[in-house]
Design a protein around this motif. Structure first.
Motif, PDB file in Angstrom:
ATOM      1  N   ALA A   1       3.848  43.437  26.454  1.00  0.00           N
ATOM      2  CA  ALA A   1       3.212  44.686  26.027  1.00  0.00           C
ATOM      3  C   ALA A   1       3.883  45.826  26.763  1.00  0.00           C
ATOM      4  O   ALA A   1       4.132  45.750  27.972  1.00  0.00           O
ATOM      5  CB  ALA A   1       1.716  44.654  26.339  1.00  0.00           C
ATOM      6  N   ILE A   2       4.215  46.870  26.030  1.00  0.00           N
ATOM      7  CA  ILE A   2       4.922  48.018  26.608  1.00  0.00           C
ATOM      8  C   ILE A   2       3.946  48.815  27.479  1.00  0.00           C
ATOM      9  O   ILE A   2       2.754  48.905  27.182  1.00  0.00           O
ATOM     10  CB  ILE A   2       5.528  48.867  25.469  1.00  0.00           C
ATOM     11  CG1 ILE A   2       6.649  49.772  25.998  1.00  0.00           C
ATOM     12  CG2 ILE A   2       4.477  49.680  24.758  1.00  0.00           C
ATOM     13  CD1 ILE A   2       7.565  50.238  24.885  1.00  0.00           C
TER      14      ILE A   2
ATOM     15  N   ILE B   1       9.138  45.587  20.475  1.00  0.00           N
ATOM     16  CA  ILE B   1       7.781  45.363  20.979  1.00  0.00           C
ATOM     17  C   ILE B   1       6.827  46.409  20.414  1.00  0.00           C
ATOM     18  O   ILE B   1       5.712  46.085  19.988  1.00  0.00           O
ATOM     19  CB  ILE B   1       7.771  45.388  22.522  1.00  0.00           C
ATOM     20  CG1 ILE B   1       8.607  44.228  23.083  1.00  0.00           C
ATOM     21  CG2 ILE B   1       6.344  45.281  23.051  1.00  0.00           C
ATOM     22  CD1 ILE B   1       8.840  44.296  24.558  1.00  0.00           C
ATOM     23  N   GLU B   2       7.290  47.663  20.366  1.00  0.00           N
ATOM     24  CA  GLU B   2       6.469  48.728  19.788  1.00  0.00           C
ATOM     25  C   GLU B   2       6.132  48.422  18.328  1.00  0.00           C
ATOM     26  O   GLU B   2       4.999  48.586  17.881  1.00  0.00           O
ATOM     27  CB  GLU B   2       7.218  50.068  19.866  1.00  0.00           C
ATOM     28  CG  GLU B   2       7.109  50.786  21.187  1.00  0.00           C
ATOM     29  CD  GLU B   2       5.773  51.475  21.370  1.00  0.00           C
ATOM     30  OE1 GLU B   2       4.743  50.777  21.432  1.00  0.00           O
ATOM     31  OE2 GLU B   2       5.757  52.716  21.468  1.00  0.00           O
TER      32      GLU B   2
ATOM     33  N   ASP C   1      -0.485  42.428  19.881  1.00  0.00           N
ATOM     34  CA  ASP C   1      -0.658  40.983  19.924  1.00  0.00           C
ATOM     35  C   ASP C   1       0.534  40.216  19.384  1.00  0.00           C
ATOM     36  O   ASP C   1       0.609  39.003  19.523  1.00  0.00           O
ATOM     37  CB  ASP C   1      -1.908  40.579  19.124  1.00  0.00           C
ATOM     38  CG  ASP C   1      -3.174  40.967  19.861  1.00  0.00           C
ATOM     39  OD1 ASP C   1      -3.060  41.212  21.074  1.00  0.00           O
ATOM     40  OD2 ASP C   1      -4.242  41.025  19.222  1.00  0.00           O
ATOM     41  N   GLY C   2       1.460  40.963  18.744  1.00  0.00           N
ATOM     42  CA  GLY C   2       2.488  40.256  17.983  1.00  0.00           C
ATOM     43  C   GLY C   2       3.797  40.000  18.698  1.00  0.00           C
ATOM     44  O   GLY C   2       4.647  39.286  18.181  1.00  0.00           O
ATOM     45  N   ALA C   3       3.988  40.606  19.894  1.00  0.00           N
ATOM     46  CA  ALA C   3       5.325  40.565  20.486  1.00  0.00           C
ATOM     47  C   ALA C   3       5.473  39.418  21.471  1.00  0.00           C
ATOM     48  O   ALA C   3       4.905  39.441  22.558  1.00  0.00           O
ATOM     49  CB  ALA C   3       5.620  41.891  21.176  1.00  0.00           C
TER      50      ALA C   3
ATOM     51  N   TYR D   1       8.534  48.600  32.842  1.00  0.00           N
ATOM     52  CA  TYR D   1       8.455  49.144  31.493  1.00  0.00           C
ATOM     53  C   TYR D   1       7.626  48.274  30.561  1.00  0.00           C
ATOM     54  O   TYR D   1       7.304  48.684  29.457  1.00  0.00           O
ATOM     55  CB  TYR D   1       9.849  49.338  30.902  1.00  0.00           C
ATOM     56  CG  TYR D   1      10.633  50.418  31.619  1.00  0.00           C
ATOM     57  CD1 TYR D   1       9.978  51.372  32.392  1.00  0.00           C
ATOM     58  CD2 TYR D   1      12.012  50.482  31.529  1.00  0.00           C
ATOM     59  CE1 TYR D   1      10.692  52.356  33.051  1.00  0.00           C
ATOM     60  CE2 TYR D   1      12.731  51.470  32.186  1.00  0.00           C
ATOM     61  CZ  TYR D   1      12.055  52.401  32.954  1.00  0.00           C
ATOM     62  OH  TYR D   1      12.753  53.365  33.599  1.00  0.00           O
ATOM     63  N   LEU D   2       7.355  47.064  30.970  1.00  0.00           N
ATOM     64  CA  LEU D   2       6.459  46.232  30.170  1.00  0.00           C
ATOM     65  C   LEU D   2       5.757  45.246  31.095  1.00  0.00           C
ATOM     66  O   LEU D   2       6.139  45.082  32.253  1.00  0.00           O
ATOM     67  CB  LEU D   2       7.203  45.498  29.049  1.00  0.00           C
ATOM     68  CG  LEU D   2       8.399  44.623  29.379  1.00  0.00           C
ATOM     69  CD1 LEU D   2       7.990  43.233  29.808  1.00  0.00           C
ATOM     70  CD2 LEU D   2       9.281  44.501  28.138  1.00  0.00           C
ATOM     71  N   ARG D   3       4.681  44.663  30.574  1.00  0.00           N
ATOM     72  CA  ARG D   3       4.032  43.612  31.359  1.00  0.00           C
ATOM     73  C   ARG D   3       3.819  42.414  30.451  1.00  0.00           C
ATOM     74  O   ARG D   3       3.808  42.547  29.223  1.00  0.00           O
ATOM     75  CB  ARG D   3       2.712  44.116  31.952  1.00  0.00           C
ATOM     76  CG  ARG D   3       1.780  44.657  30.941  1.00  0.00           C
ATOM     77  CD  ARG D   3       0.569  45.336  31.523  1.00  0.00           C
ATOM     78  NE  ARG D   3      -0.126  45.991  30.432  1.00  0.00           N
ATOM     79  CZ  ARG D   3      -0.827  45.313  29.498  1.00  0.00           C
ATOM     80  NH1 ARG D   3      -0.944  44.010  29.585  1.00  0.00           N
ATOM     81  NH2 ARG D   3      -1.402  45.960  28.513  1.00  0.00           N
TER      82      ARG D   3
END
Lengths: 114, 312
Positions: A81-82, A18-19, A24-26, A60-62
């Motif tokens: 998103a992280i 994700i990082e 926008d890409g994950a 840890y992410l949303r």
């Protein structure tokens, strides 16, 4: 340091993907492909989704849902998103790993090939 | 301009839809479809289809786990039906867990029930086919063949009226046979009741905790009912599946000795009787559970939680 801050191996891979993919890409397809290409091991979309759900529960992410693509049959995607705690947990877990591996002759080079 | 696009395997898609949590379903399938379309372009349709199946098979387990992990609250949000059914499903899930926690007990109860019901059904099948089912004549219950064998071995086709009256009384024999069959089932039920009574005593703590946490007596009772229904469905189903085999064994015990053997087969009457037998066994099980719950009630000393109709 609470024990819960350490991540499982696949959780590390997912958060790192994700990082890499950026804000926008994950989403499912790209996360799966990123891990599969970089680790050269088969990854199932179901495993990605299960891990995403677990990471979201830990905070840890949303998730955010994209607008449907502006084509016929276009669909909305579920992006990840992280979060700040997620970034912290990723750092902590990888640091611990690095310290443990530091100085070991495992044929590891930074950015090395398999 | 657009050519016919190859479709992803429908069965695989349906499998994913079936297993994935409701909230994720569209996203998971959407992602798979997106990558499938990409792979059709780069690898060809059949390779893409193989990939789709591989993804599906590898995804089922994590998706199923994900669905099971989702908390009660999320399940509640996901649930769109009658809340009563949610309770029933929760009870069923818990009943399966209880069964798995005590595999020996579950196996013993089910086996006893299977044997009891298989034997009962088989005996009743034979009795029904040989004795009870009417002959293929109108008013067949009035067809009688009566003969007398005299002491010197001579057969006579007539008989005296008082003798006939005696024979009529002996028809009660059939009823006795039925009673014997019922007794077999009763013994089986008794064994099951014994097994479960011991088990329920051991669980009395669990019931006490549950009621202390605010579980109503009705809710606990329903839980026990669900458990017993599950057990008797398993026992009854397997028992009925085994019944034809036992029937054939019974018939084989009397080669040529049974009249109308050709007419012996399991029919609606037998099935209804077997179902009744299962229900009876079930009632015993349920009653056992309830009594155990009451005994736990008595021991827990929390009078307010116990139903006022009973002396707790």
């Amino acid at each position: 340091m609470p024990k819960g801050d350490f991540l499982g191996e696949f959780e590390i891979l997912v958060l790192a993907a994700i990082e890499r993919l950026g804000d926008d890409g994950a989403y499912g397809v790209t996360i799966r492909a990123e891990i599969e290409h970089r680790t050269a091991r088969p990854v199932s979309i179901g495993a990605v989704y299960a891990t995403l759900a677990r990471l979201e529960q830990k905070g840890y992410l949303r998730f955010w849902i994209s607008d449907p693509e502006p084509v016929r049959g276009g669909r909305a995607r579920k992006h990840a998103a992280i979060t700040a705690p997620g970034r912290r947990a990723l750092r902590q877990s990888t640091r611990a790993l690095q310290r443990m591996l530091d100085g070991l002759e495992l044929g590891l080079r930074p950015g090395g090939q398999r | 301009m657009t050519a016919e696009r190859p479709a992803s395997p429908a069965l695989a898609r349906r499998l994913v839809a079936l297993v994935a949590p409701r909230a994720e379903r569209a996203f998971v399938i959407g992602d798979m479809e997106e990558e499938f379309a990409e792979r059709v372009r780069t690898h060809g349709a059949s390779a893409a289809r193989r990939w789709y199946w591989k993804q599906t098979m590898a995804s089922l387990t994590p998706l199923a786990r994900m669905r099971l992990r989702s908390t009660d609250r999320e399940r509640g949000r996901e649930w769109r039906g009658d809340p009563m059914w949610r309770d029933v499903i929760d009870d069923l899930r818990y009943a399966v867990r209880v069964g798995r926690r005590n595999p020996l007990l579950s196996a013993a109860v089910t086996a006893t029930m299977v044997l009891g019901i298989a034997v009962t059904t088989a005996v009743f099948t034979v009795v029904n086919g040989v004795l009870l089912r009417p002959l293929p004549f109108p008013h067949s219950e009035r067809v009688v063949r009566i003969g007398v064998i005299l002491r010197n071995g001579v057969q006579s086709n007539g008989m005296a009226w008082p003798d006939l009256q005696d024979y009529k009384r002996d028809q009660g024999m059939l009823v006795l046979l039925g009673a014997a069959v019922a007794a077999v089932l009763l013994i089986a039920s008794g064994n099951i009741a014994n097994l479960l009574l011991g088990h329920s005593q051991a669980r009395s703590r669990e019931f006490a905790v549950r009621s202390a946490l605010g579980g109503s007596q009705g809710r606990i009772r329903r839980q026990l009912l669900t458990e017993s229904v599950l057990l008797s469905l398993a026992g009854g189903g397997l028992g009925m599946a085994l019944a034809p085999l036992v029937t054939r064994m019974l018939i084989a015990l009397y080669p040529g000795g049974l009249p109308r053997v050709g007419e012996v087969h399991i029919d609606a009457t037998v099935l209804a009787a077997a179902l009744a037998a299962t229900a009876a066994a079930r009632a015993v099980v349920a009653a056992t559970g309830a009594s155990a719950m009451d005994s736990s009630c008595r021991r827990s000393r929390s009078r307010s939680r116990c139903s006022s109709r009973r002396v707790c």
